[in-house]
Design a protein around this motif. Structure first.
Motif, PDB file in Angstrom:
ATOM      1  N   GLN A 108      64.616   9.421 -34.690  1.00 31.05           N
ATOM      2  CA  GLN A 108      64.998   8.488 -35.739  1.00 31.05           C
ATOM      3  C   GLN A 108      64.944   9.227 -37.067  1.00 31.05           C
ATOM      4  OE1 GLN A 108      62.730   4.880 -35.615  1.00 31.05           O
ATOM      5  NE2 GLN A 108      62.279   5.150 -33.444  1.00 31.05           N
ATOM      6  N   ARG A 109      65.957   9.071 -37.855  1.00 33.40           N
ATOM      7  CA  ARG A 109      65.995   9.820 -39.107  1.00 33.40           C
ATOM      8  C   ARG A 109      66.809   9.048 -40.130  1.00 33.40           C
ATOM      9  NH1 ARG A 109      69.757  13.590 -41.157  1.00 33.40           N
ATOM     10  NH2 ARG A 109      68.867  15.076 -42.630  1.00 33.40           N
ATOM     11  N   THR A 110      66.243   8.891 -41.323  1.00 29.93           N
ATOM     12  CA  THR A 110      66.996   8.289 -42.398  1.00 29.93           C
ATOM     13  C   THR A 110      67.836   9.356 -43.078  1.00 29.93           C
ATOM     14  OG1 THR A 110      65.220   8.715 -43.973  1.00 29.93           O
ATOM     15  CG2 THR A 110      65.146   6.632 -42.784  1.00 29.93           C
ATOM     16  N   GLU A 111      68.755   8.924 -43.886  1.00 33.38           N
ATOM     17  CA  GLU A 111      69.606   9.890 -44.577  1.00 33.38           C
ATOM     18  C   GLU A 111      68.808  10.787 -45.511  1.00 33.38           C
ATOM     19  OE1 GLU A 111      73.654   7.138 -44.615  1.00 33.38           O
ATOM     20  OE2 GLU A 111      72.730   7.825 -46.487  1.00 33.38           O
ATOM     21  N   SER A 112      67.706  10.259 -46.010  1.00 32.16           N
ATOM     22  CA  SER A 112      66.883  11.066 -46.909  1.00 32.16           C
ATOM     23  C   SER A 112      65.958  12.006 -46.156  1.00 32.16           C
ATOM     24  CB  SER A 112      66.038  10.148 -47.804  1.00 32.16           C
ATOM     25  OG  SER A 112      65.142   9.385 -47.002  1.00 32.16           O
ATOM     26  N   GLY A 113      65.894  11.846 -44.822  1.00 34.87           N
ATOM     27  CA  GLY A 113      65.009  12.704 -44.045  1.00 34.87           C
ATOM     28  C   GLY A 113      63.550  12.352 -44.209  1.00 34.87           C
ATOM     29  N   ASP A 114      63.244  11.102 -44.611  1.00 32.07           N
ATOM     30  CA  ASP A 114      61.865  10.693 -44.841  1.00 32.07           C
ATOM     31  C   ASP A 114      61.096  10.719 -43.523  1.00 32.07           C
ATOM     32  OD1 ASP A 114      59.515   9.644 -45.582  1.00 32.07           O
ATOM     33  OD2 ASP A 114      60.316   7.791 -46.438  1.00 32.07           O
ATOM     34  N   VAL A 115      60.064  11.531 -43.486  1.00 31.21           N
ATOM     35  CA  VAL A 115      59.322  11.716 -42.249  1.00 31.21           C
ATOM     36  C   VAL A 115      58.623  10.433 -41.824  1.00 31.21           C
ATOM     37  CG1 VAL A 115      57.524  13.067 -41.128  1.00 31.21           C
ATOM     38  CG2 VAL A 115      59.007  14.140 -42.804  1.00 31.21           C
ATOM     39  N   SER A 116      58.220   9.600 -42.774  1.00 33.53           N
ATOM     40  CA  SER A 116      57.410   8.438 -42.446  1.00 33.53           C
ATOM     41  C   SER A 116      58.183   7.397 -41.656  1.00 33.53           C
ATOM     42  CB  SER A 116      56.885   7.788 -43.738  1.00 33.53           C
ATOM     43  OG  SER A 116      57.953   7.267 -44.488  1.00 33.53           O
ATOM     44  N   SER A 117      59.501   7.503 -41.619  1.00 27.83           N
ATOM     45  CA  SER A 117      60.286   6.508 -40.905  1.00 27.83           C
ATOM     46  C   SER A 117      60.449   6.852 -39.443  1.00 27.83           C
ATOM     47  CB  SER A 117      61.673   6.385 -41.545  1.00 27.83           C
ATOM     48  OG  SER A 117      62.374   7.612 -41.418  1.00 27.83           O
ATOM     49  N   LEU A 118      59.813   7.943 -39.000  1.00 27.72           N
ATOM     50  CA  LEU A 118      60.050   8.429 -37.648  1.00 27.72           C
ATOM     51  C   LEU A 118      58.896   8.131 -36.734  1.00 27.72           C
ATOM     52  CD1 LEU A 118      61.474  11.754 -38.899  1.00 27.72           C
ATOM     53  CD2 LEU A 118      62.764   9.897 -37.927  1.00 27.72           C
ATOM     54  N   GLY A 119      59.179   8.234 -35.404  1.00 27.29           N
ATOM     55  CA  GLY A 119      58.125   8.119 -34.397  1.00 27.29           C
ATOM     56  C   GLY A 119      57.704   6.703 -34.160  1.00 27.29           C
ATOM     57  N   LEU A 152      61.415  25.740 -47.254  1.00 25.45           N
ATOM     58  CA  LEU A 152      60.054  25.294 -46.977  1.00 25.45           C
ATOM     59  C   LEU A 152      59.501  24.426 -48.103  1.00 25.45           C
ATOM     60  CD1 LEU A 152      58.435  28.466 -45.368  1.00 25.45           C
ATOM     61  CD2 LEU A 152      59.247  26.400 -44.249  1.00 25.45           C
ATOM     62  N   GLN A 153      59.860  24.735 -49.333  1.00 25.60           N
ATOM     63  CA  GLN A 153      59.379  23.911 -50.439  1.00 25.60           C
ATOM     64  C   GLN A 153      59.947  22.493 -50.358  1.00 25.60           C
ATOM     65  OE1 GLN A 153      60.306  26.058 -54.024  1.00 25.60           O
ATOM     66  NE2 GLN A 153      58.785  27.668 -53.631  1.00 25.60           N
ATOM     67  N   GLN A 154      61.209  22.383 -49.967  1.00 27.02           N
ATOM     68  CA  GLN A 154      61.796  21.057 -49.795  1.00 27.02           C
ATOM     69  C   GLN A 154      61.093  20.298 -48.662  1.00 27.02           C
ATOM     70  OE1 GLN A 154      65.997  21.474 -49.221  1.00 27.02           O
ATOM     71  NE2 GLN A 154      66.344  22.452 -51.211  1.00 27.02           N
ATOM     72  N   PHE A 155      60.815  21.028 -47.589  1.00 20.98           N
ATOM     73  CA  PHE A 155      60.135  20.413 -46.464  1.00 20.98           C
ATOM     74  C   PHE A 155      58.721  19.968 -46.850  1.00 20.98           C
ATOM     75  CE2 PHE A 155      57.848  21.112 -42.265  1.00 20.98           C
ATOM     76  CZ  PHE A 155      58.194  19.861 -41.780  1.00 20.98           C
ATOM     77  N   MET A 156      58.008  20.798 -47.609  1.00 18.77           N
ATOM     78  CA  MET A 156      56.665  20.438 -48.050  1.00 18.77           C
ATOM     79  C   MET A 156      56.698  19.218 -48.963  1.00 18.77           C
ATOM     80  SD  MET A 156      55.314  24.324 -48.749  1.00 18.77           S
ATOM     81  CE  MET A 156      53.855  23.829 -49.653  1.00 18.77           C
ATOM     82  N   ALA A 157      57.720  19.113 -49.786  1.00 22.38           N
ATOM     83  CA  ALA A 157      57.843  17.938 -50.648  1.00 22.38           C
ATOM     84  C   ALA A 157      58.039  16.673 -49.828  1.00 22.38           C
ATOM     85  CB  ALA A 157      59.009  18.129 -51.618  1.00 22.38           C
ATOM     86  N   GLN A 158      58.826  16.785 -48.753  1.00 20.08           N
ATOM     87  CA  GLN A 158      59.012  15.630 -47.877  1.00 20.08           C
ATOM     88  C   GLN A 158      57.703  15.243 -47.193  1.00 20.08           C
ATOM     89  OE1 GLN A 158      62.141  16.437 -45.119  1.00 20.08           O
ATOM     90  NE2 GLN A 158      63.767  16.390 -46.648  1.00 20.08           N
ATOM     91  N   LEU A 159      56.966  16.246 -46.741  1.00 17.09           N
ATOM     92  CA  LEU A 159      55.687  15.952 -46.095  1.00 17.09           C
ATOM     93  C   LEU A 159      54.708  15.286 -47.063  1.00 17.09           C
ATOM     94  CD1 LEU A 159      55.083  19.186 -43.963  1.00 17.09           C
ATOM     95  CD2 LEU A 159      55.849  16.954 -43.170  1.00 17.09           C
ATOM     96  N   GLN A 160      54.651  15.795 -48.306  1.00 14.76           N
ATOM     97  CA  GLN A 160      53.748  15.214 -49.301  1.00 14.76           C
ATOM     98  C   GLN A 160      54.134  13.773 -49.609  1.00 14.76           C
ATOM     99  OE1 GLN A 160      50.938  16.658 -50.605  1.00 14.76           O
ATOM    100  NE2 GLN A 160      50.584  14.598 -51.417  1.00 14.76           N
ATOM    101  N   ALA A 161      55.419  13.505 -49.718  1.00 13.20           N
ATOM    102  CA  ALA A 161      55.876  12.129 -49.962  1.00 13.20           C
ATOM    103  C   ALA A 161      55.500  11.221 -48.807  1.00 13.20           C
ATOM    104  CB  ALA A 161      57.393  12.125 -50.183  1.00 13.20           C
ATOM    105  N   THR A 162      55.572  11.780 -47.600  1.00  9.20           N
ATOM    106  CA  THR A 162      55.201  10.986 -46.435  1.00  9.20           C
ATOM    107  C   THR A 162      53.721  10.656 -46.440  1.00  9.20           C
ATOM    108  OG1 THR A 162      56.958  12.027 -45.150  1.00  9.20           O
ATOM    109  CG2 THR A 162      55.217  10.926 -43.918  1.00  9.20           C
ATOM    110  N   VAL A 163      52.883  11.618 -46.797  1.00 10.68           N
ATOM    111  CA  VAL A 163      51.438  11.384 -46.861  1.00 10.68           C
ATOM    112  C   VAL A 163      51.123  10.290 -47.867  1.00 10.68           C
ATOM    113  CG1 VAL A 163      49.237  12.411 -47.530  1.00 10.68           C
ATOM    114  CG2 VAL A 163      50.805  13.699 -46.075  1.00 10.68           C
ATOM    115  N   ILE A 164      51.774  10.344 -49.016  1.00  9.60           N
ATOM    116  CA  ILE A 164      51.538   9.327 -50.049  1.00  9.60           C
ATOM    117  C   ILE A 164      51.949   7.950 -49.550  1.00  9.60           C
ATOM    118  CG2 ILE A 164      52.212   8.571 -52.354  1.00  9.60           C
ATOM    119  CD1 ILE A 164      52.494  11.518 -53.124  1.00  9.60           C
TER     120      ILE A 164
END
Length: 535
Positions: free
Chosen positions: A524-535, A297-309
């Protein structure tokens, strides 16, 4: 132009008291345009040291910005009162006057359908006669005159005193302006001065039986509404340019709102996970956070925070450039920022019953048209279920349960991260606002697409090139929410276009991807799993 950060640093704590007339001046009429432009040009010369004031040679006081503005205002006032400006317009009307033949047709329809019309202007008789004849006479059918359009003509009305004070009345009895004193008005005559009460008397009506059309928010609309309770219509010629600019900026406007909605959903999921983490750290019971899945969950939260930024970086420049099609510095007239109303728009809503760009827009409607405002929508009118604070937690719990392969509360890391990367799934499920995990299969609350149409307040029901239309000022224009039957045994997201019959798919990502194809997208998913690249 200052950046938003610099503007806040410079002016963020400054209190603005518009009642201080020594500091602030309202430039809210077309006459103010020349005044403001001339003052700005002289300020630039004054700051550059090229403005010759003569104060040094004559030992006078130093010229301040206030004194400079007073001098400009006085000079333009004298030019106006002495008739020099009007003389130039009368001498060459084709250069200064834009003729609109549909104005005469609109007024003629109104009169022939039984409406009583009056022309009330502060201009003198000579200027009024010349301008009205030039604009209206060619458009009046059968060789008629502009005077045939009005039951009463009043010049030199001296508004706003005309609405509230008692002033002498004179009848103009000759074309060259010869006047005789009168004590009451009669239809078919031309008058100078008088009062609004005399107009009510001759027309045998008052209050909201009278609609006053003017182009000055204070002199015309405000006083007529507050003093006499007349219906009011404000003419704003700038509306046409603004609506065209809004159409040019429509795609950018929609992109901003889509990004903001996306950011809000991601931030909402992140916030709920942070609360769950805090509860776990304090030894309280949690729905989704535990020792077994804390790292995931901490890894997932970090991805979400990076996406928000990252989304913030995309949204900021778009908001900063909103309105540039109308004015690169100030944006739109009727909006302040992205969603707030400007000061002039708030004044319009307060004092004007209708507002439009030109009188000829009435020609698009019948004289029997009754303009009604739609029901206003406030924040507390929304579906309460949509504001349920535990919705995202409930959705997350349901998702964790679906992907708990061993049934012992542990989540398969790779499968969960892959699901987490499909942000659109999270957005759609989070938007459902269900009250508990058990209700996922049977209940679905109202959803509402909050993408506002930037020009939905403008009506062009007759078709053709947009040139105006009526706007009822005291209302909010928006779309009706989509209503979902809570008794249906399936889940449906009106936002994402997804429908799961009976239950969330158990076949994994393939079913999710298939559902998303209905919305024109896909996983759609990048190798890094960056959420912002999806949808």
């Amino acid at each position: 132009r200052l950046t938003i950060k610099d503007t806040n640093a410079q002016y963020g704590r400054q209190l603005v008291d518009l009642r201080d007339t020594r500091r602030w001046v309202f430039l809210n009429t077309l006459f103010s345009v020349s005044e403001g432009c001339l003052f700005l040009q002289l300020v630039q010369r004054m700051d550059a040291g090229t403005l010759m004031t003569g104060s040094e040679e004559h030992g006078g006081a130093q010229v301040t910005y206030e004194k400079l503005f007073n001098a400009v205002s006085k000079a333009l006032f004298l030019a106006h009162m002495q008739g020099r400006l009007k003389a130039d317009v009368i001498a060459n009307p084709a250069k200064y006057v834009e003729c609109d033949k549909e104005v005469a047709m609109a007024l003629l329809d109104q009169k022939q359908c039984g409406k009583k019309l009056a022309l009330i202007t502060n201009s003198d008789w000579e200027y009024t006669r010349s301008m009205m004849a030039n604009v209206f006479d060619p458009a009046v059918p059968n060789g008629g005159s502009w005077r045939d359009l009005f039951d009463i003509i009043i010049v030199s009305a001296r508004k706003p005193a005309f609405f509230a004070q008692s002033m002498p009345l004179y009848e103009i009895v000759s074309e060259d302006g010869l006047m005789k004193e009168r004590f009451k008005m009669k239809r078919g005559r031309v008058y100078s001065g008088g009062t609004a009460a005399m107009v009510e008397q001759v027309f045998e009506c008052d209050g909201d039986d009278i609609m006053f059309v003017g182009d000055h928010i204070f002199t015309d609309v405000n006083i007529a509404k507050c003093t006499l309770r007349w219906r009011t219509v404000l003419i704003m010629r700038e509306l046409e340019d603004e609506v065209r600019a809004m159409e040019k900026g429509r795609l950018a406007y929609e992109q901003i709102h889509n990004l903001l909605k996306r950011r809000s959903r991601i931030q909402s999921v992140l916030n709920h996970l942070r609360v769950e983490m805090n509860r776990f750290m304090c030894g309280r019971e949690t729905h989704t956070y535990g020792a077994a899945n804390a790292q995931v969950l901490q890894q997932f939260m970090a991805q979400l925070q990076a996406t928000v930024i990252k989304l913030d970086g995309e949204i900021g420049p778009l908001i900063y450039g909103d309105g540039q099609h109308f004015n690169s510095f100030w944006g739109y007239i009727t909006r302040a920022g992205l969603n707030d109303k400007s000061s002039i728009m708030k004044q319009i809503e307060k004092h004007a019953d209708l507002y439009t760009s030109r009188v000829s827009n009435f020609y698009r409607y019948t004289p029997y048209m009754y303009f009604r405002s739609t029901g206003q929508s406030f924040a507390h009118h929304r579906n309460i279920a949509r504001n349920y604070d535990g919705a995202e937690t409930a959705v997350l719990e349901a998702i964790f349960n679906k992907y708990d392969k061993d049934g012992n509360g542990e989540i398969d890391k790779s499968e969960f991260l892959r699901l987490a990367s499909e942000t659109k799934v999270f957005e759609s499920l989070a938007a459902m606002r269900v009250n508990s995990p058990e209700m996922l299969q049977s209940t679905f609350a109202q959803t509402h697409d909050e993408t506002h149409d930037p020009i939905s307040a403008y009506d062009d029901s007759e078709g053709g090139e947009w040139r105006g239309g009526m706007s009822v000022s005291d209302c909010e224009f928006g779309e009706d929410p989509h209503t979902i039957d809570p008794n249906e045994s399936h889940l449906q997201s009106a936002h994402a276009g997804m429908m799961f019959d009976g239950d969330i798919p158990t076949t994994g990502i393939e079913a999710v991807d298939k559902a998303l194809q209905h919305d024109g997208g896909g996983v759609q998913r990048t190798e890094s799993g960056d959420v912002s690249s999806l949808g």
